[in-house]
Scaffold this motif. Structure first.
Motif, PDB file in Angstrom:
ATOM      1  N   TYR A  23     -24.047 -12.540  11.384  1.00  0.00           N
ATOM      2  CA  TYR A  23     -23.600 -13.334  10.244  1.00  0.00           C
ATOM      3  C   TYR A  23     -24.543 -14.509   9.993  1.00  0.00           C
ATOM      4  CZ  TYR A  23     -19.763 -10.185  11.053  1.00  0.00           C
ATOM      5  OH  TYR A  23     -19.031  -9.040  11.259  1.00  0.00           O
ATOM      6  N   PHE A  24     -24.238 -15.365   9.015  1.00  0.00           N
ATOM      7  CA  PHE A  24     -25.281 -16.088   8.305  1.00  0.00           C
ATOM      8  C   PHE A  24     -25.222 -17.613   8.410  1.00  0.00           C
ATOM      9  CE2 PHE A  24     -23.467 -12.433   5.937  1.00  0.00           C
ATOM     10  CZ  PHE A  24     -24.394 -11.485   6.343  1.00  0.00           C
ATOM     11  N   ASN A  25     -24.382 -18.133   9.275  1.00  0.00           N
ATOM     12  CA  ASN A  25     -24.220 -19.591   9.338  1.00  0.00           C
ATOM     13  C   ASN A  25     -24.513 -20.141  10.733  1.00  0.00           C
ATOM     14  OD1 ASN A  25     -23.315 -20.149   6.576  1.00  0.00           O
ATOM     15  ND2 ASN A  25     -21.563 -18.889   7.136  1.00  0.00           N
ATOM     16  N   SER A  26     -25.616 -19.694  11.314  1.00  0.00           N
ATOM     17  CA  SER A  26     -25.967 -20.139  12.671  1.00  0.00           C
ATOM     18  C   SER A  26     -26.208 -21.638  12.743  1.00  0.00           C
ATOM     19  CB  SER A  26     -27.214 -19.398  13.153  1.00  0.00           C
ATOM     20  OG  SER A  26     -26.934 -18.025  13.319  1.00  0.00           O
ATOM     21  N   LYS A  27     -26.777 -22.222  11.692  1.00  0.00           N
ATOM     22  CA  LYS A  27     -27.037 -23.665  11.700  1.00  0.00           C
ATOM     23  C   LYS A  27     -25.730 -24.437  11.824  1.00  0.00           C
ATOM     24  CE  LYS A  27     -29.604 -27.410  10.980  1.00  0.00           C
ATOM     25  NZ  LYS A  27     -28.585 -28.485  10.964  1.00  0.00           N
ATOM     26  N   GLU A  28     -24.720 -24.044  11.062  1.00  0.00           N
ATOM     27  CA  GLU A  28     -23.430 -24.723  11.142  1.00  0.00           C
ATOM     28  C   GLU A  28     -22.774 -24.488  12.497  1.00  0.00           C
ATOM     29  OE1 GLU A  28     -19.365 -25.366   8.487  1.00  0.00           O
ATOM     30  OE2 GLU A  28     -20.767 -23.767   7.964  1.00  0.00           O
ATOM     31  N   VAL A  29     -22.919 -23.294  13.044  1.00  0.00           N
ATOM     32  CA  VAL A  29     -22.391 -22.999  14.379  1.00  0.00           C
ATOM     33  C   VAL A  29     -22.991 -23.950  15.405  1.00  0.00           C
ATOM     34  CG1 VAL A  29     -22.498 -21.318  16.269  1.00  0.00           C
ATOM     35  CG2 VAL A  29     -21.737 -20.600  13.997  1.00  0.00           C
ATOM     36  N   PHE A  30     -24.306 -24.103  15.387  1.00  0.00           N
ATOM     37  CA  PHE A  30     -24.955 -24.995  16.336  1.00  0.00           C
ATOM     38  C   PHE A  30     -24.493 -26.435  16.144  1.00  0.00           C
ATOM     39  CE2 PHE A  30     -27.604 -21.610  17.641  1.00  0.00           C
ATOM     40  CZ  PHE A  30     -28.285 -22.022  18.764  1.00  0.00           C
ATOM     41  N   ASP A  31     -24.438 -26.877  14.911  1.00  0.00           N
ATOM     42  CA  ASP A  31     -24.035 -28.254  14.651  1.00  0.00           C
ATOM     43  C   ASP A  31     -22.606 -28.516  15.124  1.00  0.00           C
ATOM     44  OD1 ASP A  31     -26.518 -28.680  13.541  1.00  0.00           O
ATOM     45  OD2 ASP A  31     -25.832 -28.516  11.458  1.00  0.00           O
ATOM     46  N   LEU A  32     -21.718 -27.560  14.919  1.00  0.00           N
ATOM     47  CA  LEU A  32     -20.333 -27.717  15.364  1.00  0.00           C
ATOM     48  C   LEU A  32     -20.231 -27.750  16.884  1.00  0.00           C
ATOM     49  CD1 LEU A  32     -18.609 -25.241  12.875  1.00  0.00           C
ATOM     50  CD2 LEU A  32     -18.189 -27.704  12.994  1.00  0.00           C
ATOM     51  N   LEU A  33     -20.947 -26.857  17.546  1.00  0.00           N
ATOM     52  CA  LEU A  33     -20.856 -26.786  19.004  1.00  0.00           C
ATOM     53  C   LEU A  33     -21.406 -28.034  19.671  1.00  0.00           C
ATOM     54  CD1 LEU A  33     -21.771 -23.062  19.702  1.00  0.00           C
ATOM     55  CD2 LEU A  33     -19.547 -24.143  19.982  1.00  0.00           C
ATOM     56  N   PHE A  34     -22.428 -28.632  19.076  1.00  0.00           N
ATOM     57  CA  PHE A  34     -23.028 -29.798  19.712  1.00  0.00           C
ATOM     58  C   PHE A  34     -22.224 -31.066  19.488  1.00  0.00           C
ATOM     59  CE2 PHE A  34     -26.517 -26.974  20.406  1.00  0.00           C
ATOM     60  CZ  PHE A  34     -27.045 -27.430  21.587  1.00  0.00           C
ATOM     61  N   MET A  35     -21.083 -30.932  18.820  1.00  0.00           N
ATOM     62  CA  MET A  35     -20.135 -32.039  18.755  1.00  0.00           C
ATOM     63  C   MET A  35     -19.216 -32.028  19.975  1.00  0.00           C
ATOM     64  SD  MET A  35     -19.189 -31.700  14.701  1.00  0.00           S
ATOM     65  CE  MET A  35     -17.959 -32.999  14.735  1.00  0.00           C
ATOM     66  N   HIS A  36     -19.357 -31.010  20.835  1.00  0.00           N
ATOM     67  CA  HIS A  36     -18.520 -30.857  22.034  1.00  0.00           C
ATOM     68  C   HIS A  36     -19.418 -30.717  23.265  1.00  0.00           C
ATOM     69  CE1 HIS A  36     -14.769 -30.022  19.717  1.00  0.00           C
ATOM     70  NE2 HIS A  36     -15.643 -29.637  18.820  1.00  0.00           N
ATOM     71  N   THR A  37     -18.850 -30.999  24.418  1.00  0.00           N
ATOM     72  CA  THR A  37     -19.571 -30.768  25.668  1.00  0.00           C
ATOM     73  C   THR A  37     -19.591 -29.277  25.935  1.00  0.00           C
ATOM     74  OG1 THR A  37     -18.839 -32.893  26.544  1.00  0.00           O
ATOM     75  CG2 THR A  37     -19.669 -31.301  28.126  1.00  0.00           C
ATOM     76  N   SER A  38     -20.780 -28.693  25.941  1.00  0.00           N
ATOM     77  CA  SER A  38     -20.898 -27.231  26.007  1.00  0.00           C
ATOM     78  C   SER A  38     -21.973 -26.819  26.998  1.00  0.00           C
ATOM     79  CB  SER A  38     -21.251 -26.656  24.626  1.00  0.00           C
ATOM     80  OG  SER A  38     -20.336 -27.068  23.640  1.00  0.00           O
ATOM     81  N   ILE A  39     -21.739 -25.675  27.621  1.00  0.00           N
ATOM     82  CA  ILE A  39     -22.742 -25.042  28.471  1.00  0.00           C
ATOM     83  C   ILE A  39     -23.029 -23.667  27.872  1.00  0.00           C
ATOM     84  CG2 ILE A  39     -23.244 -24.080  30.757  1.00  0.00           C
ATOM     85  CD1 ILE A  39     -21.566 -26.293  31.953  1.00  0.00           C
ATOM     86  N   PHE A  40     -24.306 -23.359  27.694  1.00  0.00           N
ATOM     87  CA  PHE A  40     -24.714 -22.125  27.031  1.00  0.00           C
ATOM     88  C   PHE A  40     -25.496 -21.233  27.985  1.00  0.00           C
ATOM     89  CE2 PHE A  40     -24.720 -25.591  23.971  1.00  0.00           C
ATOM     90  CZ  PHE A  40     -24.020 -25.079  22.891  1.00  0.00           C
ATOM     91  N   VAL A  41     -25.340 -19.924  27.823  1.00  0.00           N
ATOM     92  CA  VAL A  41     -26.267 -18.971  28.427  1.00  0.00           C
ATOM     93  C   VAL A  41     -26.786 -18.058  27.319  1.00  0.00           C
ATOM     94  CG1 VAL A  41     -25.217 -19.031  30.717  1.00  0.00           C
ATOM     95  CG2 VAL A  41     -24.438 -17.328  29.045  1.00  0.00           C
ATOM     96  N   CYS A  42     -27.865 -17.371  27.610  1.00  0.00           N
ATOM     97  CA  CYS A  42     -28.565 -16.569  26.619  1.00  0.00           C
ATOM     98  C   CYS A  42     -27.918 -15.196  26.458  1.00  0.00           C
ATOM     99  CB  CYS A  42     -30.027 -16.411  27.045  1.00  0.00           C
ATOM    100  SG  CYS A  42     -31.063 -15.561  25.849  1.00  0.00           S
ATOM    101  N   GLY A  43     -27.716 -14.766  25.213  1.00  0.00           N
ATOM    102  CA  GLY A  43     -27.223 -13.433  24.931  1.00  0.00           C
ATOM    103  C   GLY A  43     -28.327 -12.532  24.405  1.00  0.00           C
ATOM    104  N   ASN A  44     -28.002 -11.276  24.184  1.00  0.00           N
ATOM    105  CA  ASN A  44     -29.028 -10.356  23.708  1.00  0.00           C
ATOM    106  C   ASN A  44     -29.512 -10.691  22.301  1.00  0.00           C
ATOM    107  OD1 ASN A  44     -26.250  -9.295  23.225  1.00  0.00           O
ATOM    108  ND2 ASN A  44     -27.316  -7.705  22.065  1.00  0.00           N
ATOM    109  N   HIS A  45     -28.644 -11.309  21.482  1.00  0.00           N
ATOM    110  CA  HIS A  45     -29.093 -11.680  20.139  1.00  0.00           C
ATOM    111  C   HIS A  45     -29.991 -12.916  20.176  1.00  0.00           C
ATOM    112  CE1 HIS A  45     -26.883  -8.859  17.454  1.00  0.00           C
ATOM    113  NE2 HIS A  45     -26.224  -8.658  18.589  1.00  0.00           N
ATOM    114  N   GLU A  46     -29.816 -13.782  21.145  1.00  0.00           N
ATOM    115  CA  GLU A  46     -30.796 -14.852  21.342  1.00  0.00           C
ATOM    116  C   GLU A  46     -32.147 -14.277  21.758  1.00  0.00           C
ATOM    117  OE1 GLU A  46     -27.292 -16.801  20.717  1.00  0.00           O
ATOM    118  OE2 GLU A  46     -27.475 -15.652  22.564  1.00  0.00           O
TER     119      GLU A  46
END
Length: 224
Positions: free
Chosen positions: A33-56
Motif C-alpha cells: 500500500y501507498f502511505n509508508s511516509k505517514e506510517v513512519f511518521d505515526l510510529l515515531f511518535m511512539h517508543t518503538s523497536i523495529f526489525v527488518c521484514g522481507n519488504h524492507e
C-alpha cells in the motif's frame, strides 16, 4: 503495516487508550500500500523497536536497481515505489540498518523479536506448523518469540517458549476485516489478540484504480 496508514491509526488510538509503553514492530512497514511516509511518521511518535521484514529487504534492493523495483511492482503493486518517492533519505537509511532480530529483557521477561524465525528471517511459521518444526524453538532462552511474516495470528507454547504472531495491522489474511495486533503484558505474561475496525473504502478504491490487474490488493481488505 504495509503502508496502510488508516489501519495503523486505528491501532494507535487503542495503544494510547491502553497506555501501552512500547511498540514491537515485526517488520514490513512498507510494501503493498501507498502511505509508508505517514506510517513512519505515526510510529515515531511512539517508543518503538523495529526489525527488518522481507519488504524492507525488497525496498533496499529496489532503491538502487530499477529492474528489481519493476519486478516487485508487477507482483505486489506500487507500494515500494511510493515509499521510495515519499520517505526521507534518513528514513530510507534507517530501513537499510534495521536488524534481523532484537532482544528485550523487560523486568525478567525475555523477548526475541524477529520477522520470520530466529534462524531465518524469511521463513514462514504458520499456526498449523507440525510439531517437528515447532520443537526447535522449545529450548531457546526466551519467554516469548514474537514474529510476523505470515499475517496469521498465533500463540503456541513449545517447551518454555511462547511463539506469538500478532497478525498484520495493514493486511490480515484471515476471514475477518480489521487491523490485527496483540497486547503483551510482561508482568502477567498474558497475550490479548485484538482487531480494530477502520474504514478501508478509500484505500480499496485506490488499489482498484492503481492496480486493476492485481485484484488481490483490494480483495484482501474486503474480507468479512
Amino acid at each position: 503495516m504495509h503502508g496502510n496508514a488508516e489501519a495503523l491509526k486505528a491501532v494507535l488510538a487503542e495503544v494510547t487508550r491502553h497506555k501501552i509503553s512500547q511498540l514491537l514492530i515485526t517488520g514490513d512497514l512498507v510494501g503493498y500500500y501507498f502511505n509508508s511516509k505517514e506510517v513512519f511518521d505515526l510510529l515515531f511518535m511512539h517508543t518503538s523497536i523495529f526489525v527488518c521484514g522481507n519488504h524492507e529487504k525488497m525496498l533496499q534492493k529496489s532503491r538502487y536497481n530499477e529492474d528489481v523495483l519493476k519486478c516487485s511492482e508487477s507482483k505486489y503493486g506500487s507500494g515500494l515505489r511510493s515509499a521510495l518517492e515519499t520517505l526521507a533519505p534518513s528514513q530510507l537509511n534507517m530501513i537499510e540498518n534495521m536488524p534481523a532480530s532484537a532482544f528485550l529483557n523487560v523486568e525478567g521477561c525475555k523477548i526475541l523479536l524477529c520477522h520470520g524465525t530466529p534462524s531465518d528471517p524469511m521463513a514462514y511459521l504458520y499456526p498449523d506448523a507440525p510439531q517437528e518444526v515447532l520443537s526447535e524453538f522449545g529450548s531457546m532462552p526466551f519467554d516469548f518469540i514474537i514474529m510476523g511474516h505470515t499475517h496469521y495470528p498465533m500463540d503456541i507454547k513449545v517447551g518454555s517458549v511462547r511463539l506469538v504472531n500478532p497478525g498484520s495491522v495493514g493486511q490480515p489474511r484471515t476471514k475477518e476485516k480489521g487491523a490485527a495486533w496483540a497486547i503483551l503484558d510482561t508482568n502477567t505474561r498474558e497475550v490479548v489478540f485484538r482487531s480494530e475496525s477502520y474504514d478501508a473504502t478509500s484505500l480499496i478504491n485506490e488499489c482498484r484504480i492503481r492496480h486493476p490487474g492485481i485484484p488481490y490488493l483490494a480483495e484482501v481488505l474486503c474480507k468479512k
